[in-house]
Design a protein around this motif. Structure first.
Motif, PDB file in Angstrom:
ATOM      1  N   LEU A 177       0.680  -1.265   0.012  1.00 25.08           N
ATOM      2  CA  LEU A 177       0.145  -0.001  -0.189  1.00 25.08           C
ATOM      3  C   LEU A 177       0.875   1.105  -0.029  1.00 25.08           C
ATOM      4  CD1 LEU A 177      -2.939  -0.948   2.530  1.00 25.08           C
ATOM      5  CD2 LEU A 177      -3.025  -0.460  -0.122  1.00 25.08           C
ATOM      6  N   LYS A 178       1.887   1.201   0.842  1.00 25.52           N
ATOM      7  CA  LYS A 178       2.743   2.389   0.759  1.00 25.52           C
ATOM      8  C   LYS A 178       3.495   2.653  -0.553  1.00 25.52           C
ATOM      9  CE  LYS A 178       5.908   4.138   4.425  1.00 25.52           C
ATOM     10  NZ  LYS A 178       6.735   3.814   5.546  1.00 25.52           N
ATOM     11  N   ARG A 179       3.928   1.647  -1.116  1.00 23.79           N
ATOM     12  CA  ARG A 179       4.439   1.634  -2.369  1.00 23.79           C
ATOM     13  C   ARG A 179       3.717   2.169  -3.569  1.00 23.79           C
ATOM     14  NH1 ARG A 179       5.383  -3.535  -3.845  1.00 23.79           N
ATOM     15  NH2 ARG A 179       3.444  -3.345  -5.293  1.00 23.79           N
ATOM     16  N   GLU A 180       2.471   1.581  -3.406  1.00 23.96           N
ATOM     17  CA  GLU A 180       1.404   2.344  -4.377  1.00 23.96           C
ATOM     18  C   GLU A 180       0.945   3.698  -4.335  1.00 23.96           C
ATOM     19  OE1 GLU A 180      -1.247   0.185  -6.388  1.00 23.96           O
ATOM     20  OE2 GLU A 180      -0.060  -1.750  -6.525  1.00 23.96           O
ATOM     21  N   MET A 181       0.860   4.054  -2.889  1.00 22.89           N
ATOM     22  CA  MET A 181       0.606   5.489  -2.720  1.00 22.89           C
ATOM     23  C   MET A 181       1.559   6.368  -2.930  1.00 22.89           C
ATOM     24  SD  MET A 181      -1.421   5.255   0.949  1.00 22.89           S
ATOM     25  CE  MET A 181      -1.482   6.908   1.146  1.00 22.89           C
ATOM     26  N   SER A 197      -7.156  13.389   4.287  1.00 19.17           N
ATOM     27  CA  SER A 197      -6.578  12.066   4.557  1.00 19.17           C
ATOM     28  C   SER A 197      -7.131  10.965   3.579  1.00 19.17           C
ATOM     29  CB  SER A 197      -7.218  11.764   5.935  1.00 19.17           C
ATOM     30  OG  SER A 197      -8.477  11.566   6.190  1.00 19.17           O
ATOM     31  N   VAL A 198      -6.385   9.725   3.536  1.00 18.73           N
ATOM     32  CA  VAL A 198      -6.904   8.752   2.846  1.00 18.73           C
ATOM     33  C   VAL A 198      -7.245   7.340   3.851  1.00 18.73           C
ATOM     34  CG1 VAL A 198      -6.119   6.877   1.134  1.00 18.73           C
ATOM     35  CG2 VAL A 198      -5.540   9.534   0.727  1.00 18.73           C
ATOM     36  N   THR A 199      -8.480   6.960   3.641  1.00 18.01           N
ATOM     37  CA  THR A 199      -8.655   5.898   4.764  1.00 18.01           C
ATOM     38  C   THR A 199      -8.749   4.733   3.861  1.00 18.01           C
ATOM     39  OG1 THR A 199     -10.196   7.270   5.798  1.00 18.01           O
ATOM     40  CG2 THR A 199     -10.353   4.908   6.113  1.00 18.01           C
ATOM     41  N   ILE A 200      -7.769   3.734   4.342  1.00 12.56           N
ATOM     42  CA  ILE A 200      -7.773   2.231   3.543  1.00 12.56           C
ATOM     43  C   ILE A 200      -8.396   1.195   4.659  1.00 12.56           C
ATOM     44  CG2 ILE A 200      -6.409   0.869   2.609  1.00 12.56           C
ATOM     45  CD1 ILE A 200      -4.423   3.029   2.010  1.00 12.56           C
ATOM     46  N   LYS A 201      -9.314   0.576   4.225  1.00 12.63           N
ATOM     47  CA  LYS A 201      -9.670  -0.381   5.018  1.00 12.63           C
ATOM     48  C   LYS A 201      -9.717  -1.728   4.262  1.00 12.63           C
ATOM     49  CE  LYS A 201     -14.230  -1.682   7.464  1.00 12.63           C
ATOM     50  NZ  LYS A 201     -15.572  -1.315   8.017  1.00 12.63           N
ATOM     51  N   PHE A 202      -9.107  -2.758   4.921  1.00 11.19           N
ATOM     52  CA  PHE A 202      -8.495  -3.892   4.481  1.00 11.19           C
ATOM     53  C   PHE A 202      -8.963  -5.273   5.154  1.00 11.19           C
ATOM     54  CE2 PHE A 202      -4.810  -1.935   6.224  1.00 11.19           C
ATOM     55  CZ  PHE A 202      -4.322  -3.108   6.800  1.00 11.19           C
ATOM     56  N   THR A 203      -9.246  -6.271   4.523  1.00  9.46           N
ATOM     57  CA  THR A 203      -9.748  -7.455   5.097  1.00  9.46           C
ATOM     58  C   THR A 203      -8.652  -8.369   4.486  1.00  9.46           C
ATOM     59  OG1 THR A 203     -11.975  -6.982   4.776  1.00  9.46           O
ATOM     60  CG2 THR A 203     -11.415  -9.265   5.161  1.00  9.46           C
ATOM     61  N   GLN A 244      -9.754 -14.614   9.263  1.00  5.30           N
ATOM     62  CA  GLN A 244      -9.630 -13.317   8.822  1.00  5.30           C
ATOM     63  C   GLN A 244      -9.935 -12.332   9.783  1.00  5.30           C
ATOM     64  OE1 GLN A 244     -13.226 -13.371   6.307  1.00  5.30           O
ATOM     65  NE2 GLN A 244     -14.158 -11.590   7.393  1.00  5.30           N
ATOM     66  N   GLU A 245      -9.373 -11.163   9.170  1.00  8.67           N
ATOM     67  CA  GLU A 245      -9.330  -9.757  10.066  1.00  8.67           C
ATOM     68  C   GLU A 245      -9.477  -8.775   9.257  1.00  8.67           C
ATOM     69  OE1 GLU A 245      -5.547  -8.138  12.188  1.00  8.67           O
ATOM     70  OE2 GLU A 245      -6.294  -9.884  13.226  1.00  8.67           O
ATOM     71  N   ILE A 246     -10.242  -7.778   9.744  1.00  8.67           N
ATOM     72  CA  ILE A 246     -10.623  -6.453   9.153  1.00  8.67           C
ATOM     73  C   ILE A 246      -9.777  -5.290   9.730  1.00  8.67           C
ATOM     74  CG2 ILE A 246     -12.093  -4.702   8.337  1.00  8.67           C
ATOM     75  CD1 ILE A 246     -14.108  -7.049   8.399  1.00  8.67           C
ATOM     76  N   ASP A 247      -8.772  -4.447   8.984  1.00 11.40           N
ATOM     77  CA  ASP A 247      -7.866  -3.625   9.746  1.00 11.40           C
ATOM     78  C   ASP A 247      -8.343  -2.084   8.951  1.00 11.40           C
ATOM     79  OD1 ASP A 247      -6.895  -5.479  11.126  1.00 11.40           O
ATOM     80  OD2 ASP A 247      -4.967  -5.545  10.194  1.00 11.40           O
ATOM     81  N   GLN A 248      -7.905  -1.321   9.540  1.00 12.11           N
ATOM     82  CA  GLN A 248      -8.019   0.222   8.884  1.00 12.11           C
ATOM     83  C   GLN A 248      -6.988   1.080   9.270  1.00 12.11           C
ATOM     84  OE1 GLN A 248     -11.855   2.049   9.466  1.00 12.11           O
ATOM     85  NE2 GLN A 248     -11.109   4.114   9.601  1.00 12.11           N
ATOM     86  N   ILE A 249      -6.643   1.755   8.177  1.00 12.78           N
ATOM     87  CA  ILE A 249      -5.430   2.695   8.168  1.00 12.78           C
ATOM     88  C   ILE A 249      -5.589   4.031   7.660  1.00 12.78           C
ATOM     89  CG2 ILE A 249      -4.086   1.829   6.416  1.00 12.78           C
ATOM     90  CD1 ILE A 249      -1.618   2.432   8.174  1.00 12.78           C
ATOM     91  N   ILE A 250      -5.363   5.161   8.343  1.00 13.32           N
ATOM     92  CA  ILE A 250      -5.624   6.387   8.022  1.00 13.32           C
ATOM     93  C   ILE A 250      -4.372   7.157   7.734  1.00 13.32           C
ATOM     94  CG2 ILE A 250      -6.684   8.736   8.148  1.00 13.32           C
ATOM     95  CD1 ILE A 250      -8.659   7.199  10.103  1.00 13.32           C
ATOM     96  N   TYR A 251      -4.040   7.513   6.331  1.00 10.77           N
ATOM     97  CA  TYR A 251      -2.763   8.281   6.040  1.00 10.77           C
ATOM     98  C   TYR A 251      -3.158   9.601   5.969  1.00 10.77           C
ATOM     99  CZ  TYR A 251      -0.241   3.917   4.925  1.00 10.77           C
ATOM    100  OH  TYR A 251       0.304   2.629   4.905  1.00 10.77           O
ATOM    101  N   SER A 252      -2.280  10.658   6.323  1.00 10.55           N
ATOM    102  CA  SER A 252      -2.229  12.162   6.123  1.00 10.55           C
ATOM    103  C   SER A 252      -1.915  12.231   4.496  1.00 10.55           C
ATOM    104  CB  SER A 252      -1.376  12.689   6.927  1.00 10.55           C
ATOM    105  OG  SER A 252      -1.253  14.023   6.485  1.00 10.55           O
ATOM    106  N   GLY A 277       1.778  11.845   3.896  1.00  8.80           N
ATOM    107  CA  GLY A 277       2.075  10.517   3.536  1.00  8.80           C
ATOM    108  C   GLY A 277       2.178   9.511   4.411  1.00  8.80           C
ATOM    109  N   LYS A 278       2.163   9.835   5.762  1.00 10.13           N
ATOM    110  CA  LYS A 278       2.321   8.949   6.919  1.00 10.13           C
ATOM    111  C   LYS A 278       1.116   8.536   7.799  1.00 10.13           C
ATOM    112  CE  LYS A 278       7.094  10.627   7.713  1.00 10.13           C
ATOM    113  NZ  LYS A 278       8.025  11.007   8.836  1.00 10.13           N
ATOM    114  N   PRO A 279       1.063   7.238   8.245  1.00  5.99           N
ATOM    115  CA  PRO A 279      -0.069   6.993   8.805  1.00  5.99           C
ATOM    116  C   PRO A 279      -0.271   7.830  10.072  1.00  5.99           C
ATOM    117  CG  PRO A 279       1.598   5.213   8.962  1.00  5.99           C
ATOM    118  CD  PRO A 279       1.964   6.258   8.187  1.00  5.99           C
ATOM    119  N   VAL A 280      -1.583   7.951  10.170  1.00  4.90           N
ATOM    120  CA  VAL A 280      -2.009   9.068  11.461  1.00  4.90           C
ATOM    121  C   VAL A 280      -2.891   8.389  12.549  1.00  4.90           C
ATOM    122  CG1 VAL A 280      -3.783  11.015  11.933  1.00  4.90           C
ATOM    123  CG2 VAL A 280      -2.490  11.119   9.596  1.00  4.90           C
ATOM    124  N   ASN A 281      -3.707   7.389  11.957  1.00  4.90           N
ATOM    125  CA  ASN A 281      -4.545   6.357  12.788  1.00  4.90           C
ATOM    126  C   ASN A 281      -4.540   5.095  12.409  1.00  4.90           C
ATOM    127  OD1 ASN A 281      -6.129   5.373  14.767  1.00  4.90           O
ATOM    128  ND2 ASN A 281      -7.957   6.746  14.182  1.00  4.90           N
TER     129      ASN A 281
END
Length: 135
Positions: free
Chosen positions: A67-71, A99-105, A112-120, A124-128
């Motif tokens: 995700l970081k590479r693609e961003m 911000s950019v919110t990415i929710k991934f399963t 299985q697990e669902i996570d979420q990350i929010i980038y500024s 370009g760094k994670p905020v939450n």
């Protein structure tokens, strides 16, 4: 002349002593074997859960790297799937003003697990970061 030998009687009366002793020892051995089987089952379950969590962690780390590479390359689609050797990750991207919110399963084997990350967008760094939203 016939001599009579005195008959010595043993008054300890040990008739029936071996069977109860054998039963008690057999019961103790059986209890020990049953206890060992319960410990084995518990250890196997713990190992499976630990291995499953390890796989999810590895998939999460690979996903974050991709995700970081693609961003950075600005080629991140709104929806997508990453296929890995040990599992798959499906993601959905939502963009806000700052911000950019990415929710991934993460689908790895049996778990299985669902996570979420929010980038500024600025840095370009994670905020939450939130893990295990499905629990």
């Amino acid at each position: 002349m016939l001599r009579m030998m005195p008959v010595i009687h043993n008054n300890t009366n040990q008739k029936g002593f071996i069977l109860p002793l054998t039963m008690i020892l057999s019961l103790m051995l059986l209890a020990f074997v049953f206890h060992a089987l319960l410990l084995l089952t518990s250890d196997r379950q713990f190992f499976r859960q630990s291995y499953s969590q390890f796989q999810l962690q590895q998939l999460r780390e690979c996903t974050l790297t991709d995700l970081k590479r693609e961003m950075k390359q600005k080629t991140l689609p709104n929806k997508g799937t990453f296929l890995y050797h040990k599992g798959t990750v499906q993601f959905i991207v939502t963009e806000n003003d700052d911000s950019v919110t990415i929710k991934f399963t993460i689908l790895g084997g049996e778990s299985q697990e669902i996570d979420q990350i929010i980038y500024s967008k600025e840095s370009g760094k994670p905020v939450n970061w939130l893990e295990r939203l499905n629990r």
